[in-house]
Design an enzyme around this catalytic site. Sequence first.
Site, mmCIF file in Angstrom:
data_model
loop_
_atom_site.group_PDB
_atom_site.id
_atom_site.type_symbol
_atom_site.label_atom_id
_atom_site.label_comp_id
_atom_site.label_asym_id
_atom_site.label_seq_id
_atom_site.Cartn_x
_atom_site.Cartn_y
_atom_site.Cartn_z
ATOM 1 N N ASP A 171 0.861 -1.205 -0.075
ATOM 2 C CA ASP A 171 -0.143 -0.013 0.045
ATOM 3 C C ASP A 171 0.867 1.166 0.154
ATOM 4 O O ASP A 171 0.595 2.352 -0.841
ATOM 5 C CB ASP A 171 -1.006 -0.202 1.199
ATOM 6 C CG ASP A 171 -2.048 0.828 0.948
ATOM 7 O OD1 ASP A 171 -2.405 1.199 -0.019
ATOM 8 O OD2 ASP A 171 -2.743 1.193 2.223
ATOM 9 N N HIS A 254 -4.157 3.169 -7.324
ATOM 10 C CA HIS A 254 -5.270 2.775 -6.627
ATOM 11 C C HIS A 254 -6.618 2.645 -7.275
ATOM 12 O O HIS A 254 -7.449 1.702 -6.999
ATOM 13 C CB HIS A 254 -5.733 3.733 -5.359
ATOM 14 C CG HIS A 254 -4.886 3.450 -4.058
ATOM 15 N ND1 HIS A 254 -3.584 3.639 -3.904
ATOM 16 C CD2 HIS A 254 -5.370 2.981 -2.808
ATOM 17 C CE1 HIS A 254 -3.190 3.341 -2.698
ATOM 18 N NE2 HIS A 254 -4.325 2.768 -1.897
ATOM 19 N N HIS A 257 -6.000 -0.821 -8.677
ATOM 20 C CA HIS A 257 -6.322 -1.818 -7.556
ATOM 21 C C HIS A 257 -7.865 -1.959 -7.509
ATOM 22 O O HIS A 257 -8.348 -3.019 -7.464
ATOM 23 C CB HIS A 257 -6.064 -1.196 -6.037
ATOM 24 C CG HIS A 257 -6.829 -1.754 -5.214
ATOM 25 N ND1 HIS A 257 -8.124 -1.438 -4.509
ATOM 26 C CD2 HIS A 257 -6.610 -2.879 -4.168
ATOM 27 C CE1 HIS A 257 -8.352 -1.968 -3.673
ATOM 28 N NE2 HIS A 257 -7.630 -3.076 -3.260
HETATM 29 ZN ZN LIG Z 1 -4.540 1.873 -0.159
#
Ligand SMILES: [Zn+2]
Length: 360
Positions: A171, A254, A257
């Site tokens: 992350d 992100h 993701h």
């Molecule tokens: Zn994140």
Amino acid sequence: MDKIIISPSKYIQGEGALANIGKYVSAFGSKPFSIADDFVMGLTQDTVATSFAADEIPVTFERFNGECSRPEIERLITLAQGVNADVIIGIGGGKTLDTAKAIAFYTKLPVVIVPTIASTDAPTSALAVIYTPEGEFSEYLLFPSNPNMVIMDTAIIAKAPARLIVAGMGDALSTWFEARANMISGKATMAGGAPTRSAQALAKLCYETLLADGLKAKAAVENGVSTQAVENIIEANTYLSGIGFESSGLAGAHAIHNGLTKLEECHHLLHGEKVAFGTLVQLVLENADYEEIQTVIGFCRSVGLPTNLHDMGVKELNHDKLMDVAIASCAEGETIHNMPFTVTAEKVFAAILTAHQLGQ
Ligand SMILES: [Zn+2]
């Protein structure tokens, strides 16, 4: 556009820091209401109770039922109000912490966040993810301010499974690259303004810390111990990445993701594991230097983060499904549109396949 940086008011990190929680929380109130799930309650209740007893502060413990849902938030608000609580404490993982933030927001009380793992950069943020009682994503709750205090006890965090802190590194890996893209595009960040040089600097330090200490930290937590490298990585995963993502901007990684959540084969993966591959895809998308791409791949391999679709459980590459991932990552409002050029699903599709090939 004004520049804005947001952060928790106080960040505390140390081996055994939880033993001092009474002293720290007493600055906010004298009737704390503390939530944790069964597992974390067993792990921390004695330490927390002893600490508050030393300061003669009566603390109420309540079990969190495991889902950050509207009914659970309502139930806990009623209990907190029933004991006239004046400060809310959340101890545990993301859902517990988000629930504590929501209770504090609706009761207008200060909130103290105590993560027992370092698997994402969410703890410091002014944001919670709400689910249905059945566990499906429901909505994002955006708060007007960040938590009043975040306490990281590195002795507890170092004893959690190594996969969690490694996912936190995944992350954190995206933070600098998303910040850099956002700096160039000049788009608004999660903080609602343009990025500051300060937040950009924290994002860069986050990446440098991962490269310097990631592998050493993994080796330590595999043995359940904390070292200086573990301390540095916990700070990078939580504080540096937390301020970084909120105040220096999210971009491609992100959004990719979020697209990857479309793939059933990836459902077993943790947030940070998918973000790591999303980072690689973003680097291909922006045609980053080959040397930089190699550094990122090398880092991911060293700590055990996925660098290709096979690593993530995708056995056969289905182009239709991957196109769905690309389309989802380019949905309206997605942070991929913070990249400093026009991004299309076709470009993302090409970047996914190329990143997969480079990462094998
Ligand atoms: Zn994140």
